[in-house]
Design a protein around this motif. Structure first.
Motif, PDB file in Angstrom:
ATOM      1  N   MET A   1       0.917  -1.281   0.164  1.00 40.95           N
ATOM      2  CA  MET A   1      -0.067   0.068  -0.044  1.00 40.95           C
ATOM      3  C   MET A   1       0.899   1.326   0.009  1.00 40.95           C
ATOM      4  SD  MET A   1      -3.006   1.245   2.686  1.00 40.95           S
ATOM      5  CE  MET A   1      -4.069  -0.088   2.229  1.00 40.95           C
ATOM      6  N   GLY A   2       0.559   2.319  -0.891  1.00 41.29           N
ATOM      7  CA  GLY A   2       1.268   3.457  -0.997  1.00 41.29           C
ATOM      8  C   GLY A   2       0.923   4.531  -0.039  1.00 41.29           C
ATOM      9  N   GLY A   3       1.340   5.741  -0.243  1.00 34.40           N
ATOM     10  CA  GLY A   3       1.153   6.718   0.641  1.00 34.40           C
ATOM     11  C   GLY A   3      -0.444   7.511   0.323  1.00 34.40           C
ATOM     12  N   TYR A   4      -0.671   7.957   1.392  1.00 30.26           N
ATOM     13  CA  TYR A   4      -2.223   8.923   1.278  1.00 30.26           C
ATOM     14  C   TYR A   4      -1.586  10.066   2.251  1.00 30.26           C
ATOM     15  CZ  TYR A   4      -4.782   4.947   0.178  1.00 30.26           C
ATOM     16  OH  TYR A   4      -5.232   3.545  -0.489  1.00 30.26           O
ATOM     17  N   TYR A   5      -1.919  11.262   1.292  1.00 31.58           N
ATOM     18  CA  TYR A   5      -1.750  12.648   2.051  1.00 31.58           C
ATOM     19  C   TYR A   5      -1.918  13.784   1.278  1.00 31.58           C
ATOM     20  CZ  TYR A   5       2.383  12.090  -1.215  1.00 31.58           C
ATOM     21  OH  TYR A   5       2.902  11.740  -2.396  1.00 31.58           O
ATOM     22  N   ILE A   6      -2.350  14.873   2.021  1.00 30.21           N
ATOM     23  CA  ILE A   6      -3.094  16.066   1.453  1.00 30.21           C
ATOM     24  C   ILE A   6      -2.077  17.255   1.948  1.00 30.21           C
ATOM     25  CG2 ILE A   6      -4.758  17.525   1.777  1.00 30.21           C
ATOM     26  CD1 ILE A   6      -6.810  15.255   1.893  1.00 30.21           C
ATOM     27  N   ASN A   7      -1.770  18.297   1.110  1.00 30.03           N
ATOM     28  CA  ASN A   7      -0.965  19.431   1.501  1.00 30.03           C
ATOM     29  C   ASN A   7      -1.877  20.563   0.944  1.00 30.03           C
ATOM     30  OD1 ASN A   7       0.484  19.707  -1.190  1.00 30.03           O
ATOM     31  ND2 ASN A   7       1.178  17.666  -0.188  1.00 30.03           N
ATOM     32  N   ILE A   8      -1.652  21.946   1.673  1.00 31.93           N
ATOM     33  CA  ILE A   8      -2.134  22.919   1.116  1.00 31.93           C
ATOM     34  C   ILE A   8      -1.159  23.904   0.657  1.00 31.93           C
ATOM     35  CG2 ILE A   8      -3.527  24.955   1.622  1.00 31.93           C
ATOM     36  CD1 ILE A   8      -4.594  23.289   4.051  1.00 31.93           C
ATOM     37  N   ASN A   9      -1.149  24.414  -0.810  1.00 31.68           N
ATOM     38  CA  ASN A   9      -0.101  25.375  -1.243  1.00 31.68           C
ATOM     39  C   ASN A   9      -0.625  26.552  -1.666  1.00 31.68           C
ATOM     40  OD1 ASN A   9       1.943  23.120  -1.736  1.00 31.68           O
ATOM     41  ND2 ASN A   9      -0.076  22.308  -2.506  1.00 31.68           N
ATOM     42  N   ILE A  10      -0.214  27.631  -0.722  1.00 28.73           N
ATOM     43  CA  ILE A  10      -0.667  29.014  -1.003  1.00 28.73           C
ATOM     44  C   ILE A  10       0.258  29.812  -2.054  1.00 28.73           C
ATOM     45  CG2 ILE A  10      -1.257  31.178   0.395  1.00 28.73           C
ATOM     46  CD1 ILE A  10      -2.822  28.689   1.121  1.00 28.73           C
ATOM     47  N   ARG A  11      -0.212  30.405  -2.897  1.00 26.32           N
ATOM     48  CA  ARG A  11       0.566  31.266  -4.037  1.00 26.32           C
ATOM     49  C   ARG A  11       0.853  32.588  -3.326  1.00 26.32           C
ATOM     50  NH1 ARG A  11       3.356  30.307  -8.232  1.00 26.32           N
ATOM     51  NH2 ARG A  11       3.213  31.661  -9.944  1.00 26.32           N
ATOM     52  N   THR A  12       1.875  32.429  -2.608  1.00 21.39           N
ATOM     53  CA  THR A  12       2.785  33.566  -1.993  1.00 21.39           C
ATOM     54  C   THR A  12       4.101  33.085  -1.238  1.00 21.39           C
ATOM     55  OG1 THR A  12       2.445  35.220   0.037  1.00 21.39           O
ATOM     56  CG2 THR A  12       1.814  32.970   0.349  1.00 21.39           C
ATOM     57  N   ASP A  13       4.732  34.190  -0.960  1.00 19.37           N
ATOM     58  CA  ASP A  13       6.225  33.819  -0.417  1.00 19.37           C
ATOM     59  C   ASP A  13       6.323  34.294   0.848  1.00 19.37           C
ATOM     60  OD1 ASP A  13       6.536  36.436  -0.959  1.00 19.37           O
ATOM     61  OD2 ASP A  13       8.051  36.497  -2.257  1.00 19.37           O
TER      62      ASP A  13
END
Length: 228
Positions: A1-13
């Motif tokens: 079984m492989g990985g399950y994940y979520i991330n949030i990417n905000i267009r800013t520095d």
């Protein structure tokens, strides 16, 4: 079984602004910030984590290469809500990216607190009807305009992803990252991996790893997540 994940990417520095708004979002729901540490220290020393289970972890990335700041939440159920809250508070595009079993993936794209586009490499796997599946084909023209890439480049990335659905998702996600300037090493992982993988891997692979922050919030009474 492989990985399950979520991330949030905000267009800013502006990593500091993202961290402040993450703290505000949790504080508004009664979660008290207990610690704010370098993620590298937490990965190396798990005694920095509370001994009990009455806490909630969030990691906010660094931004040596400007353009995106990534947020990783311990509880995936909160990812969608936090994406919308951050996009509204920061007035910045936000791309919530998910991976299932390392072979399927997709995104939900938000502006001003509202989802404006969705994509899944296999729409039938996330939709309950053919009509709903249409929502997950991805709008390359709209997304490309906002993310300052060409519709053609993004359309190719999405088409390649659909063509490789069911295979290892890394190369397809890399295609999306290249099209929109999103750091692949930031998105091809999730919160739990930073605390369970070898910390030396991140020290070598992530130029901005020393700038990642690990936030610990205390649960309010009878609450374990933002979205109940």
């Amino acid at each position: 079984m492989g990985g399950y994940y979520i991330n949030i990417n905000i267009r800013t520095d502006d990593t500091d602004a993202v961290r402040r708004e993450v703290i505000h979002a949790f504080a508004d729901e009664g979660f008290a910030l207990e610690r704010d540490d370098q993620a590298s220290q937490v990965a190396d020393h798990d005694d920095l984590l509370p001994d009990d289970d009455d806490w909630y972890g969030v990691i906010v990335s660094g931004a040596v290469e400007p353009g995106w700041v990534t947020v990783y939440v311990e509880d995936w159920a909160d990812s969608g809500l936090l994406t919308r809250l951050l996009s509204k508070a920061l007035d910045a595009p936000a791309l919530e990216l998910w991976v299932a079993d390392d072979i399927h993936w997709g995104y939900n794209y938000s502006e001003s607190g509202r989802i404006v586009d969705r994509f899944a490499d296999n729409p039938a796997s996330v939709a309950s009807s053919p009509e709903e599946a249409e929502l997950y084909h991805g709008d390359a023209a709209a997304l490309a305009t906002i993310l300052q890439t060409t519709p053609e480049a993004l359309q190719k990335a999405l088409a390649d992803a659909r063509a490789s659905a069911g295979k290892f998702a890394g190369s397809a996600i890399d295609g999306l990252c290249e099209a929109v300037g999103l750091p692949f090493d930031h998105v091809f992982t999730g919160y739990e991996y930073f605390l369970t993988d070898d910390p030396e891997d991140y020290a070598q692979d992530l130029e901005d790893w020393p700038q990642f922050r690990h936030l610990i919030f205390r649960h309010p009474e009878k609450r374990e997540r933002l979205e109940e």
